[in-house]
Design a protein around this motif. Sequence first.
Motif, mmCIF file in Angstrom:
data_model
loop_
_atom_site.group_PDB
_atom_site.id
_atom_site.type_symbol
_atom_site.label_atom_id
_atom_site.label_comp_id
_atom_site.label_asym_id
_atom_site.label_seq_id
_atom_site.Cartn_x
_atom_site.Cartn_y
_atom_site.Cartn_z
ATOM 1 N N GLN A 99 21.149 37.828 47.474
ATOM 2 C CA GLN A 99 22.482 37.291 47.763
ATOM 3 C C GLN A 99 23.092 36.694 46.491
ATOM 4 O O GLN A 99 22.412 35.965 45.756
ATOM 5 N N CYS A 100 24.339 37.041 46.237
ATOM 6 C CA CYS A 100 25.019 36.556 45.030
ATOM 7 C C CYS A 100 26.357 35.916 45.370
ATOM 8 O O CYS A 100 26.957 36.238 46.392
ATOM 9 N N VAL A 101 26.820 35.039 44.491
ATOM 10 C CA VAL A 101 28.202 34.566 44.557
ATOM 11 C C VAL A 101 28.952 35.274 43.433
ATOM 12 O O VAL A 101 28.361 35.627 42.410
ATOM 13 N N SER A 102 30.261 35.494 43.627
ATOM 14 C CA SER A 102 30.997 36.227 42.599
ATOM 15 C C SER A 102 32.347 35.582 42.294
ATOM 16 O O SER A 102 32.924 34.866 43.124
ATOM 17 N N ALA A 103 32.832 35.831 41.089
ATOM 18 C CA ALA A 103 34.149 35.327 40.651
ATOM 19 C C ALA A 103 34.751 36.365 39.719
ATOM 20 O O ALA A 103 34.056 36.918 38.865
ATOM 21 N N SER A 104 36.037 36.620 39.882
ATOM 22 C CA SER A 104 36.679 37.605 39.015
ATOM 23 C C SER A 104 37.308 36.912 37.806
ATOM 24 O O SER A 104 37.608 35.717 37.845
ATOM 25 N N TYR A 105 37.448 37.652 36.729
ATOM 26 C CA TYR A 105 38.078 37.094 35.526
ATOM 27 C C TYR A 105 38.868 38.177 34.830
ATOM 28 O O TYR A 105 38.595 39.368 34.991
ATOM 29 N N GLU A 106 39.849 37.734 34.042
ATOM 30 C CA GLU A 106 40.746 38.685 33.379
ATOM 31 C C GLU A 106 40.197 39.136 32.040
ATOM 32 O O GLU A 106 39.738 38.334 31.243
ATOM 33 N N LYS A 107 40.242 40.433 31.838
ATOM 34 C CA LYS A 107 39.899 41.001 30.542
ATOM 35 C C LYS A 107 41.199 41.521 29.929
ATOM 36 O O LYS A 107 42.264 41.387 30.520
ATOM 37 N N GLU A 108 41.066 42.121 28.753
ATOM 38 C CA GLU A 108 42.288 42.623 28.126
ATOM 39 C C GLU A 108 42.982 43.657 29.004
ATOM 40 O O GLU A 108 44.195 43.703 29.088
ATOM 41 N N TYR A 109 42.177 44.506 29.658
ATOM 42 C CA TYR A 109 42.744 45.481 30.595
ATOM 43 C C TYR A 109 42.126 45.224 31.959
ATOM 44 O O TYR A 109 40.927 45.438 32.130
ATOM 45 N N GLY A 110 42.945 44.736 32.903
ATOM 46 C CA GLY A 110 42.481 44.587 34.280
ATOM 47 C C GLY A 110 41.504 43.439 34.465
ATOM 48 O O GLY A 110 41.452 42.522 33.657
#
Length: 184
Positions: A99-110
Amino acid sequence: MMSDVEYLRSQLSEHPDFPKKGIVFLDIFPILRNPVAFETLITHLVHHLTSHTIPNSTSKKIDVVVGLDARGFLLGPIIALRLGAAFVPVRKKGKLPGQCVSASYEKEYGVDVFEMQAEGIQPGQTVVVVDDLIATGGSAKAAGELVAIQGGKTLEYLFIIELAFLKGSEKLDAPVYSIIQSDD
Ligand SMILES: O=P(O)(O)OC[C@H]1O[C@H](OP(=O)(O)OP(=O)(O)O)[C@H](O)[C@@H]1O
Ligand SMILES: Nc1ncnc2[nH]cnc12
């Protein structure tokens, strides 16, 4: 005599237009190739963490060192061992079992997604987040979110290099310590 900071700065190499035009890539690997420089680096960071210099920190005890995929993995485990703390990796999505927790982050593209194993941090544990370099701060911010989701308390973010002109530290929920600041 050169200070630690001057010595470590002298060991970095700069690569204009890598990985693409307009980026000056700062390479930490010459430090790791030189055992004297590598020891200076690790000793400097551990001394910082153990000498009451973390602003607003009531306790200097660090339970967990979180390292970011991929170059944070080269520093985090060594620092954790020297502190007697746990090491917990943050990885790019799809690499960690269970089981994992996740978070999104911005890169140069997408956008990209970081994950941490759900059992990595217990509520109330104190954490420092380690990586080689902070640029926009997107990666470190996502890592801080993963710590917060688990109920951990980030005391500080630790880097060898800070690209100060990008003001990445302003995105973060705890103080930043960087050995070398680059303004261009
Ligand atoms: O502050 P940010 O704008 O988020 O950038 C900093 C991140 O970029 C680099 O990693 P990269 O994404 O190139 O991945 P890698 O470690 O797999 O090479 C660096 O090692 C940091 O992790
Ligand atoms: N200029 C840079 N040098 C090395 N790693 C980086 N990651 C993001 N920007 C970077």
